[in-house]
Design an enzyme around this catalytic site. Structure first.
Site, PDB file in Angstrom:
ATOM      1  N   ASP A  63     -11.239 -10.448  10.142  1.00 52.56           N
ATOM      2  CA  ASP A  63     -11.058  -9.210   9.376  1.00 52.56           C
ATOM      3  C   ASP A  63     -12.389  -8.466   9.232  1.00 52.56           C
ATOM      4  O   ASP A  63     -12.467  -7.255   9.457  1.00 52.56           O
ATOM      5  CB  ASP A  63     -10.473  -9.558   7.992  1.00 52.56           C
ATOM      6  N   LYS A  96     -13.548  -4.689  10.771  1.00 52.24           N
ATOM      7  CA  LYS A  96     -14.138  -3.609   9.975  1.00 52.24           C
ATOM      8  C   LYS A  96     -15.477  -3.167  10.576  1.00 52.24           C
ATOM      9  O   LYS A  96     -15.807  -1.983  10.557  1.00 52.24           O
ATOM     10  CB  LYS A  96     -14.289  -4.065   8.526  1.00 52.24           C
ATOM     11  N   VAL A 116     -11.676   0.332   5.575  1.00 57.11           N
ATOM     12  CA  VAL A 116     -12.839  -0.534   5.358  1.00 57.11           C
ATOM     13  C   VAL A 116     -13.226  -0.489   3.878  1.00 57.11           C
ATOM     14  O   VAL A 116     -13.482   0.577   3.336  1.00 57.11           O
ATOM     15  CB  VAL A 116     -14.051  -0.091   6.212  1.00 57.11           C
ATOM     16  N   ILE A 139       0.822  -1.207   0.000  1.00 60.30           N
ATOM     17  CA  ILE A 139       0.000   0.000   0.000  1.00 60.30           C
ATOM     18  C   ILE A 139       0.864   1.269   0.000  1.00 60.30           C
ATOM     19  O   ILE A 139       0.663   2.171  -0.815  1.00 60.30           O
ATOM     20  CB  ILE A 139      -0.973   0.008   1.214  1.00 60.30           C
ATOM     21  N   GLU A 171      -4.026 -15.410   2.062  1.00 57.78           N
ATOM     22  CA  GLU A 171      -2.690 -15.511   2.675  1.00 57.78           C
ATOM     23  C   GLU A 171      -2.350 -16.977   2.934  1.00 57.78           C
ATOM     24  O   GLU A 171      -3.234 -17.832   2.943  1.00 57.78           O
ATOM     25  CB  GLU A 171      -2.687 -14.794   4.033  1.00 57.78           C
TER      26      GLU A 171
HETATM   27  N1  LIG Z   1      -3.114  -4.756   0.704  1.00 50.91           N
HETATM   28  C1  LIG Z   1      -4.322  -4.245   0.623  1.00 50.91           C
HETATM   29  O1  LIG Z   1      -4.987  -4.377  -0.401  1.00 50.91           O
HETATM   30  C2  LIG Z   1      -4.902  -3.474   1.766  1.00 50.91           C
HETATM   31  C3  LIG Z   1      -6.190  -2.906   1.626  1.00 50.91           C
HETATM   32  C4  LIG Z   1      -6.723  -2.145   2.674  1.00 50.91           C
HETATM   33  C5  LIG Z   1      -5.974  -1.982   3.836  1.00 50.91           C
HETATM   34  N2  LIG Z   1      -4.730  -2.561   3.968  1.00 50.91           N
HETATM   35  C6  LIG Z   1      -3.963  -2.319   5.197  1.00 50.91           C
HETATM   36  O2  LIG Z   1      -2.897  -1.431   4.885  1.00 50.91           O
HETATM   37  C7  LIG Z   1      -1.750  -1.725   5.690  1.00 50.91           C
HETATM   38  C8  LIG Z   1      -0.568  -2.016   4.807  1.00 50.91           C
HETATM   39  O3  LIG Z   1      -0.866  -3.145   4.005  1.00 50.91           O
HETATM   40  P1  LIG Z   1       0.172  -3.747   2.961  1.00 50.91           P
HETATM   41  O4  LIG Z   1      -0.586  -4.711   2.136  1.00 50.91           O
HETATM   42  O5  LIG Z   1       0.870  -2.628   2.309  1.00 50.91           O
HETATM   43  O6  LIG Z   1       1.166  -4.531   3.927  1.00 50.91           O
HETATM   44  P2  LIG Z   1       2.728  -4.832   3.667  1.00 50.91           P
HETATM   45  O7  LIG Z   1       2.950  -5.028   2.206  1.00 50.91           O
HETATM   46  O8  LIG Z   1       3.114  -5.888   4.616  1.00 50.91           O
HETATM   47  O9  LIG Z   1       3.434  -3.467   4.056  1.00 50.91           O
HETATM   48  C9  LIG Z   1       3.680  -3.051   5.363  1.00 50.91           C
HETATM   49  C10 LIG Z   1       5.043  -2.368   5.383  1.00 50.91           C
HETATM   50  O10 LIG Z   1       5.251  -1.788   6.667  1.00 50.91           O
HETATM   51  C11 LIG Z   1       6.584  -2.064   7.049  1.00 50.91           C
HETATM   52  N3  LIG Z   1       6.771  -1.970   8.495  1.00 50.91           N
HETATM   53  C12 LIG Z   1       6.591  -2.920   9.432  1.00 50.91           C
HETATM   54  N4  LIG Z   1       6.861  -2.433  10.656  1.00 50.91           N
HETATM   55  C13 LIG Z   1       7.224  -1.151  10.498  1.00 50.91           C
HETATM   56  C14 LIG Z   1       7.642  -0.110  11.383  1.00 50.91           C
HETATM   57  N5  LIG Z   1       7.716  -0.307  12.694  1.00 50.91           N
HETATM   58  N6  LIG Z   1       7.952   1.096  10.860  1.00 50.91           N
HETATM   59  C15 LIG Z   1       7.889   1.313   9.537  1.00 50.91           C
HETATM   60  N7  LIG Z   1       7.504   0.375   8.646  1.00 50.91           N
HETATM   61  C16 LIG Z   1       7.177  -0.845   9.120  1.00 50.91           C
HETATM   62  C17 LIG Z   1       6.848  -3.432   6.494  1.00 50.91           C
HETATM   63  O11 LIG Z   1       8.232  -3.677   6.430  1.00 50.91           O
HETATM   64  P3  LIG Z   1       8.762  -5.238   6.503  1.00 50.91           P
HETATM   65  O12 LIG Z   1       8.382  -5.835   5.180  1.00 50.91           O
HETATM   66  O13 LIG Z   1      10.215  -5.075   6.696  1.00 50.91           O
HETATM   67  O14 LIG Z   1       8.082  -5.862   7.648  1.00 50.91           O
HETATM   68  C18 LIG Z   1       6.178  -3.339   5.125  1.00 50.91           C
HETATM   69  O15 LIG Z   1       7.037  -2.783   4.162  1.00 50.91           O
HETATM   70  C19 LIG Z   1      -2.133  -2.913   6.547  1.00 50.91           C
HETATM   71  O16 LIG Z   1      -2.504  -2.433   7.812  1.00 50.91           O
HETATM   72  C20 LIG Z   1      -3.302  -3.526   5.802  1.00 50.91           C
HETATM   73  O17 LIG Z   1      -4.178  -4.200   6.655  1.00 50.91           O
HETATM   74  C21 LIG Z   1      -4.193  -3.294   2.939  1.00 50.91           C
END
Ligand SMILES: NC(=O)c1ccc[n+]([C@@H]2O[C@H](COP(=O)([O-])OP(=O)(O)OC[C@H]3O[C@@H](n4cnc5c(N)ncnc54)[C@H](OP(=O)(O)O)[C@@H]3O)[C@@H](O)[C@H]2O)c1
Lengths: 340, 159
Positions: A222, A226, A153, A14, A211
């Site tokens: 999840d 929401k 959400v 994201i 996943e």
């Molecule tokens: N993917 C979707 O379609 C989607 C849709 C709606 C909402 N969301 C929400 O949006 C958020 C991000 O999702 P995502 O899919 O982008 O997850 P992601 O790909 O796992 O990205 C999360 C990032 O945050 C980093 N991170 C972890 N701990 C951290 C810290 N303490 N400080 C700074 N960065 C840190 C991670 O690094 P590492 O890889 O090194 O751990 C990773 O690069 C989540 O909360 C998710 O529930 C996602």
């Protein structure tokens, strides 16, 4: 022209997706809204990119894809996400670290720190909202900054902004919907192809829709999170995860889908805020607006004036979710601009 | 229910009020002002949902108000709802589950379709329940929820 300085904390799917969209939409947002978005900080787990004169978002995106962010000239190994929130002079912090529904961390600290430093927060991260919504909202208000979470959400679907802006004269009577694309995909495939639950799940895993550990989605957790966010933000409740009655989709059989179908119903995992908060597989008439298939999400708002309003759309995906995040960013920027 | 009212003002209210007083839910009222009966009365057709036990008291009340009750047609069990059950349905005695619903007197299982993929595997069943009215349906489904909980069955209800 108003310049809005942005930090992104958590540069995964994201966070980097938002950077890409900022890069692509910069000109459009400038001409259409008179807002110049400038990326000044990116906080990751093992270091950060900080550049007060502006980071090229596309360059950062490309480096993140090749896992080479450390090669950026402004890479600061010793700086963590929380340091970026505190020290980098941003108007808006976009928080996109992983969801943790038990502690809310690291997102919760990032958000609280942002508020205390008078920075607005836009997030897609459900964890802090589920754990500490009231506290976050109060802290934002005390510091006279905005807190927006449209992306948390339903991904791309507008819900909170729809209620806040287009339905503002209405009293909300109830909400129900499909809030998890993974479950919807599995149930749709089981129904159309007669697949077993296990088969449909492994297919979803192969396609990257589910996943490796699918329990958070398929057990309804999840969706329940929401619902908690919807209940607190729209119905002004003080709900937590414990208040939700939760049943997932792991017990659904292909035979039950067939029996339902013969009577004109689909089986969908429905989240509902009404008298209480409930997540359960339900029978939905096939011609009902909630009967959407595939990975789609859908939400119906029951209102006193407008009646039933239903929105449907993509609940996940980097670009789709960025649509909601940028919408929040632009809304806040306009508010900053007008100073009201 | 077909009623006959005197052709003077206020008669319709006089006819409908007792139905509400007995907690009946009026579905439709057709007032035939142009079709007087040989007795010079105005025929009215009223359709409503009511607890069956209250019907004779209601008729007495209407009669005492000078209203003629020409015909009482009864259509029981107006509400219909399909639900799905998943689990060890046979082992948990489906007969007993159905009997418990039927024993309420206000609801019954009208249709049962089952699918059993194999011994020791969970079966699926579709039940169609009919009940006298909305409230009766709610209590019947509440009963079914309790049975499902007791017998460890997954109950899937319509939205
Ligand atoms: N993917 C979707 O379609 C989607 C849709 C709606 C909402 N969301 C929400 O949006 C958020 C991000 O999702 P995502 O899919 O982008 O997850 P992601 O790909 O796992 O990205 C999360 C990032 O945050 C980093 N991170 C972890 N701990 C951290 C810290 N303490 N400080 C700074 N960065 C840190 C991670 O690094 P590492 O890889 O090194 O751990 C990773 O690069 C989540 O909360 C998710 O529930 C996602």
């Amino acid at each position: 022209m108003k310049k809005i300085r942005i930090s992104i904390i958590g540069f995964g799917v994201i966070g980097s997706g938002v950077a890409k969209v900022i890069s692509e939409k910069k000109g459009y947002i400038k001409s259409r809204h008179g807002i110049d978005l400038e990326l000044v900080g990116i906080g990751e787990r093992h270091g950060s990119i900080v550049c007060e004169d502006g980071i090229d978002p596309m360059e950062a995106y490309d480096l993140a894809k090749s896992r080479e962010m450390y090669k950026h000239p402004c890479w600061k190994e010793e700086m963590s996400g929380i340091d970026v929130v505190r020290e980098v002079n941003a108007d808006i912090v976009i928080e996109a670290t992983p969801t943790n529904i038990n502690s809310g961390e690291p997102g919760l600290s990032h958000m609280m720190t942002a508020f205390k430093n008078k920075r607005h927060v836009v997030t897609s991260n459900k964890g802090p909202l589920v754990v500490a919504y009231k506290e976050l909202k109060r802290t934002a208000e005390e510091n006279d900054v905005q807190f927006r979470f449209e992306a948390s959400v339903g991904g791309a679907m507008p819900v909170f902004n729809l209620v806040r802006e287009s339905l503002q004269a209405n009293k909300m009577l109830g909400i129900e919907g499909i809030l998890n694309g993974t479950c919807n995909y599995i149930l749709t495939r089981m129904s159309t192809e007669g697949l077993s639950y296990e088969h449909a799940l492994s297919e979803a895993q192969e396609l990257g829709i589910a996943e490796t550990d699918p329990s958070y989605d398929v057990e309804g957790i999840d969706t329940a999170c929401k619902l908690v966010i919807l209940a607190n933000a729209i119905f002004d409740m003080d709900a937590t995860y414990k208040d939700v009655e939760v049943e997932g989709i792991t017990g659904i059989t292909p035979e039950s889908l067939k029996l339902a179908s013969d009577e004109g119903y689909a089986i969908k995992l429905i989240g509902e805020v009404r008298d209480g908060l409930r997540v359960a597989p339900r029978l939905v008439p096939k011609d009902h607006p909630l009967a959407v298939g595939g990975t789609l999400n859908v939400i119906s708002l029951h209102t006193d004036l407008a009646g039933e309003i239903t929105v449907t759309g993509k609940g996940a995906g980097a670009i789709e979710t960025s649509s909601s995040i940028l919408s929040d960013v632009i809304n806040i920027s306009k508010y900053e601009f007008e100073g009201t | 229910m077909d009623l006959e009212l005197k052709d003077i003002p206020g008669q319709l209210v006089l006819a409908l009020q007792p139905i509400s007083d007995f907690e009946g839910n009026i579905v439709s009222v057709v007032h035939h002002r142009d079709k007087k009966t040989p007795r010079g009365m105005i025929p009215v057709q009223v359709t409503f949902e009511i607890d069956g036990a209250k019907v004779s008291d209601l008729i007495d009340k209407l009669k005492s108000g000078g209203i003629i009750v020409a015909r009482v047609g009864e259509e029981r069990l107006r509400e219909r709802r399909a639900v799905i059950l998943i689990g060890h349905i046979i082992h948990s005695d489906i007969r007993d589950t159905i009997d418990q619903i039927d024993a309420t007197g206000y609801a019954e299982v009208m249709d049962l379709a089952m699918s059993m993929p194999g011994i020791d595997q969970r079966s699926s069943a579709r039940l169609v329940i009919n009940a006298a009215g909305k409230r009766e349906m709610e209590s019947a489904v509440e009963l079914l929820r309790n049975i499902a909980r007791e017998k460890d069955l997954l109950l899937i209800e319509p939205i």
